[in-house]
Motif scaffolding. Structure first.
Motif, PDB file in Angstrom:
ATOM      1  N   LYS A   1       0.951  -1.065  -0.195  1.00 34.11           N
ATOM      2  CA  LYS A   1       0.030  -0.045  -0.078  1.00 34.11           C
ATOM      3  C   LYS A   1       0.898   1.384  -0.114  1.00 34.11           C
ATOM      4  CE  LYS A   1      -3.993  -1.952   2.128  1.00 34.11           C
ATOM      5  NZ  LYS A   1      -3.864  -3.377   1.587  1.00 34.11           N
ATOM      6  N   LEU A   2       1.793   1.197  -0.731  1.00 34.30           N
ATOM      7  CA  LEU A   2       2.742   2.386  -0.929  1.00 34.30           C
ATOM      8  C   LEU A   2       2.143   3.305  -1.883  1.00 34.30           C
ATOM      9  CD1 LEU A   2       6.298   0.912  -1.007  1.00 34.30           C
ATOM     10  CD2 LEU A   2       4.877   1.582   0.969  1.00 34.30           C
ATOM     11  N   GLU A   3       2.006   4.694  -1.613  1.00 34.00           N
ATOM     12  CA  GLU A   3       1.628   5.683  -2.577  1.00 34.00           C
ATOM     13  C   GLU A   3       2.795   6.428  -3.116  1.00 34.00           C
ATOM     14  OE1 GLU A   3      -1.061   7.972   0.107  1.00 34.00           O
ATOM     15  OE2 GLU A   3      -2.520   6.333   0.281  1.00 34.00           O
ATOM     16  N   HIS A   4       2.414   7.245  -4.313  1.00 33.27           N
ATOM     17  CA  HIS A   4       3.261   8.132  -4.970  1.00 33.27           C
ATOM     18  C   HIS A   4       4.678   7.471  -5.325  1.00 33.27           C
ATOM     19  CE1 HIS A   4       0.451  11.023  -3.459  1.00 33.27           C
ATOM     20  NE2 HIS A   4       0.860  10.803  -2.409  1.00 33.27           N
ATOM     21  N   GLN A   5       4.583   6.280  -5.876  1.00 30.88           N
ATOM     22  CA  GLN A   5       5.566   5.538  -6.178  1.00 30.88           C
ATOM     23  C   GLN A   5       6.391   5.908  -7.502  1.00 30.88           C
ATOM     24  OE1 GLN A   5       4.755   1.184  -6.862  1.00 30.88           O
ATOM     25  NE2 GLN A   5       2.948   1.322  -5.416  1.00 30.88           N
ATOM     26  N   ARG A   6       7.758   5.517  -7.104  1.00 32.18           N
ATOM     27  CA  ARG A   6       8.680   5.598  -8.437  1.00 32.18           C
ATOM     28  C   ARG A   6       9.744   4.670  -8.190  1.00 32.18           C
ATOM     29  NH1 ARG A   6      10.612   9.072  -4.422  1.00 32.18           N
ATOM     30  NH2 ARG A   6      12.717   9.510  -4.062  1.00 32.18           N
ATOM     31  N   PRO A   7      10.337   4.327  -9.302  1.00 38.28           N
ATOM     32  CA  PRO A   7      11.482   3.261  -9.118  1.00 38.28           C
ATOM     33  C   PRO A   7      12.692   3.557  -8.394  1.00 38.28           C
ATOM     34  CG  PRO A   7      10.675   3.552 -11.483  1.00 38.28           C
ATOM     35  CD  PRO A   7      10.098   4.623 -10.564  1.00 38.28           C
ATOM     36  N   LEU A   8      13.194   2.798  -7.650  1.00 39.70           N
ATOM     37  CA  LEU A   8      14.540   3.093  -6.760  1.00 39.70           C
ATOM     38  C   LEU A   8      15.339   3.321  -7.808  1.00 39.70           C
ATOM     39  CD1 LEU A   8      16.110   3.045  -4.216  1.00 39.70           C
ATOM     40  CD2 LEU A   8      16.164   0.532  -4.468  1.00 39.70           C
ATOM     41  N   VAL A   9      15.788   2.407  -8.788  1.00 39.24           N
ATOM     42  CA  VAL A   9      16.744   2.585  -9.825  1.00 39.24           C
ATOM     43  C   VAL A   9      16.166   2.673 -11.063  1.00 39.24           C
ATOM     44  CG1 VAL A   9      18.954   1.695 -10.624  1.00 39.24           C
ATOM     45  CG2 VAL A   9      18.419   1.232  -8.354  1.00 39.24           C
ATOM     46  N   PRO A  10      15.846   3.687 -11.622  1.00 38.85           N
ATOM     47  CA  PRO A  10      14.882   3.811 -13.020  1.00 38.85           C
ATOM     48  C   PRO A  10      15.721   3.254 -14.078  1.00 38.85           C
ATOM     49  CG  PRO A  10      15.291   5.985 -11.805  1.00 38.85           C
ATOM     50  CD  PRO A  10      16.135   5.243 -11.101  1.00 38.85           C
ATOM     51  N   ILE A  11      15.016   2.683 -14.964  1.00 43.19           N
ATOM     52  CA  ILE A  11      15.260   2.216 -16.267  1.00 43.19           C
ATOM     53  C   ILE A  11      14.913   3.345 -17.510  1.00 43.19           C
ATOM     54  CG2 ILE A  11      15.302   0.716 -18.246  1.00 43.19           C
ATOM     55  CD1 ILE A  11      15.500  -1.516 -16.065  1.00 43.19           C
ATOM     56  N   GLN A  12      15.582   3.881 -18.259  1.00 45.72           N
ATOM     57  CA  GLN A  12      15.149   4.712 -19.156  1.00 45.72           C
ATOM     58  C   GLN A  12      14.713   3.939 -20.531  1.00 45.72           C
ATOM     59  OE1 GLN A  12      14.597   7.924 -18.274  1.00 45.72           O
ATOM     60  NE2 GLN A  12      15.576   7.520 -16.299  1.00 45.72           N
ATOM     61  N   ASP A  13      13.410   3.963 -20.749  1.00 46.36           N
ATOM     62  CA  ASP A  13      12.874   3.310 -21.899  1.00 46.36           C
ATOM     63  C   ASP A  13      11.838   4.164 -22.476  1.00 46.36           C
ATOM     64  OD1 ASP A  13      12.076   1.265 -23.923  1.00 46.36           O
ATOM     65  OD2 ASP A  13      11.357   0.011 -22.353  1.00 46.36           O
ATOM     66  N   ALA A  14      12.374   4.225 -23.925  1.00 47.40           N
ATOM     67  CA  ALA A  14      11.424   5.439 -24.479  1.00 47.40           C
ATOM     68  C   ALA A  14      10.092   4.534 -24.803  1.00 47.40           C
ATOM     69  CB  ALA A  14      11.904   5.886 -25.966  1.00 47.40           C
ATOM     70  N   GLU A  15      10.179   3.198 -25.047  1.00 48.01           N
ATOM     71  CA  GLU A  15       8.979   2.426 -25.447  1.00 48.01           C
ATOM     72  C   GLU A  15       7.718   2.160 -24.002  1.00 48.01           C
ATOM     73  OE1 GLU A  15       9.888  -1.204 -27.439  1.00 48.01           O
ATOM     74  OE2 GLU A  15      11.785  -0.347 -28.242  1.00 48.01           O
ATOM     75  N   ALA A  16       8.404   2.373 -23.196  1.00 53.99           N
ATOM     76  CA  ALA A  16       7.513   1.936 -21.795  1.00 53.99           C
ATOM     77  C   ALA A  16       6.557   3.263 -21.629  1.00 53.99           C
ATOM     78  CB  ALA A  16       8.458   2.034 -20.586  1.00 53.99           C
ATOM     79  N   GLU A  17       5.290   2.761 -21.360  1.00 54.47           N
ATOM     80  CA  GLU A  17       4.021   3.891 -21.341  1.00 54.47           C
ATOM     81  C   GLU A  17       4.149   4.400 -19.430  1.00 54.47           C
ATOM     82  OE1 GLU A  17       0.492   2.150 -22.110  1.00 54.47           O
ATOM     83  OE2 GLU A  17       1.209   1.839 -24.218  1.00 54.47           O
ATOM     84  N   HIS A  18       4.858   3.589 -18.795  1.00 58.01           N
ATOM     85  CA  HIS A  18       5.039   4.015 -17.271  1.00 58.01           C
ATOM     86  C   HIS A  18       6.441   3.718 -16.903  1.00 58.01           C
ATOM     87  CE1 HIS A  18       0.613   3.090 -17.311  1.00 58.01           C
ATOM     88  NE2 HIS A  18       0.982   2.127 -17.858  1.00 58.01           N
ATOM     89  N   ALA A  19       6.755   4.422 -15.638  1.00 59.88           N
ATOM     90  CA  ALA A  19       8.038   4.333 -15.194  1.00 59.88           C
ATOM     91  C   ALA A  19       8.512   2.906 -14.775  1.00 59.88           C
ATOM     92  CB  ALA A  19       8.231   5.210 -13.832  1.00 59.88           C
ATOM     93  N   VAL A  20       9.688   2.536 -15.153  1.00 62.23           N
ATOM     94  CA  VAL A  20      10.082   1.195 -14.915  1.00 62.23           C
ATOM     95  C   VAL A  20      11.519   1.209 -14.264  1.00 62.23           C
ATOM     96  CG1 VAL A  20       8.711   0.197 -16.637  1.00 62.23           C
ATOM     97  CG2 VAL A  20      11.050   1.070 -17.105  1.00 62.23           C
ATOM     98  N   GLY A  21      11.812   0.159 -13.678  1.00 61.89           N
ATOM     99  CA  GLY A  21      13.075   0.046 -12.952  1.00 61.89           C
ATOM    100  C   GLY A  21      13.056  -0.769 -11.586  1.00 61.89           C
TER     101      GLY A  21
END
Length: 303
Positions: A119-139
């Motif tokens: 139940k974590l809110e306002h999520q973001r990746p700890l170690v992001p991966i830059q992927d121009a094809e991704a619709e959402h933040a990944v990592g």
């Protein structure tokens, strides 16, 4: 029905192999690409017992998070268990596909599933991966916040309950490092072995880090550094992130158990994607048997 190649292409759209760590080799391990896939079984580890159950269930494909070949293997004959597993899978027409670190970083993958169920809110990746094809933040991993602060001991109980109910029950429980009464709200979570990312977690300034396989020396170094930085901040010296309190605290979870939370999403996402791509409907089931090697954890004297 879709053939194995079609299903693999769908899996690798959901969990792209390009997200895998450089040392990792996920993807198709065993299988005839022309074989039809009607029933898929998922499990944390491709142990011999899990393979037996997959075959008994009539699976055309076994999806596991952990690899069968984690390190270099130079034979798959009858000298070792891996060769026996490969033989049995081929003999019963069951493929094996591994979603390992590629699934860790994917949208609705291992990291996000754990963060969502915690139940974590306002999520973001700890170690992001830059992927121009991704619709959402990944990592790798996720950073997020609890709806409101709670004492570390209560959050640790929440982690235990979440992992046991939605992942895999094990005998290992969870271990906690920190002031049990201190409030926590910002959380980093990395299902699987996470002591290699202590620097990234400390730089993020979170209150608590949830991961697995924490070893004595890296963990001791991490908490001692956190205590030192807190002491410096209390003296007005800007060192590290956060307030004058020690951060981050640490929660150590059973490795396969917290990663297994992902299967709650995979059971929905994979059949839906297959139906959208092929117009066919497959079935899936999750073998939730504990695959941790430990059968007993003794925490108090029986004398």
């Amino acid at each position: 029905m879709p053939n194995l190649k079609q299903v693999i292409d769908i899996l690798e759209t959901l969990y792209p192999l390009r997200y895998a760590e450089q040392w990792d080799e996920p993807g198709l391990i065993v299988g005839d690409l022309s074989h039809e896939v009607r029933h898929i079984v998922v499990a944390a580890d491709p142990t011999s017992a899990i393979v037996d159950k997959a075959i008994e269930a009539g699976a055309d494909l076994l999806i596991t998070h952990h690899p069968l070949f984690f390190r270099s293997v130079h034979e798959v004959g009858g000298l070792g268990f891996r060769g026996d597993i490969v033989r049995r899978l081929y003999g019963h027409g069951c493929g094996l596909w591994v979603g390992h670190t590629n699934a860790d970083s994917a949208w609705r993958g291992v990291g996000q599933a754990a963060a969502d169920y915690l139940k974590l809110e306002h999520q973001r990746p700890l170690v992001p991966i830059q992927d121009a094809e991704a619709e959402h933040a990944v990592g790798l991993g996720r950073i997020g916040t609890l709806h409101e602060p709670m004492p570390l001991k209560d959050f640790a109980q929440h982690v235990f309950n979440t992992v046991s109910m939605h992942g895999m029950h094990t005998e290992l429980g969870v271990q906690v490092c920190g002031d049990l009464e201190a409030p926590v709200q910002t959380v980093a979570v990395l299902p699987g072995s996470g002591d290699s990312l202590f620097d990234e977690v400390r730089a993020a300034g979170v209150d608590v880090y949830v991961t697995s396989d924490l070893r004595h020396h890296p963990t001791t170094d991490a908490i001692e550094q956190a205590r030192y930085e807190a002491r410096m901040r209390a003296q007005g010296i800007a060192l590290g992130q956060g307030s004058a309190q020690t951060r981050p605290f640490l929660i150590n979870t059973p490795h396969a158990a917290i990663e297994s939370i992902w299967f709650n999403y995979a059971l929905e996402d994979v059949p839906q994607a297959v139906a959208q791509m092929t117009g066919e409907h497959i079935t899936m089931e999750w073998i939730r048997d504990t695959t941790d090697p430990w059968t007993l954890s003794i925490t108090t004297s029986q004398a």
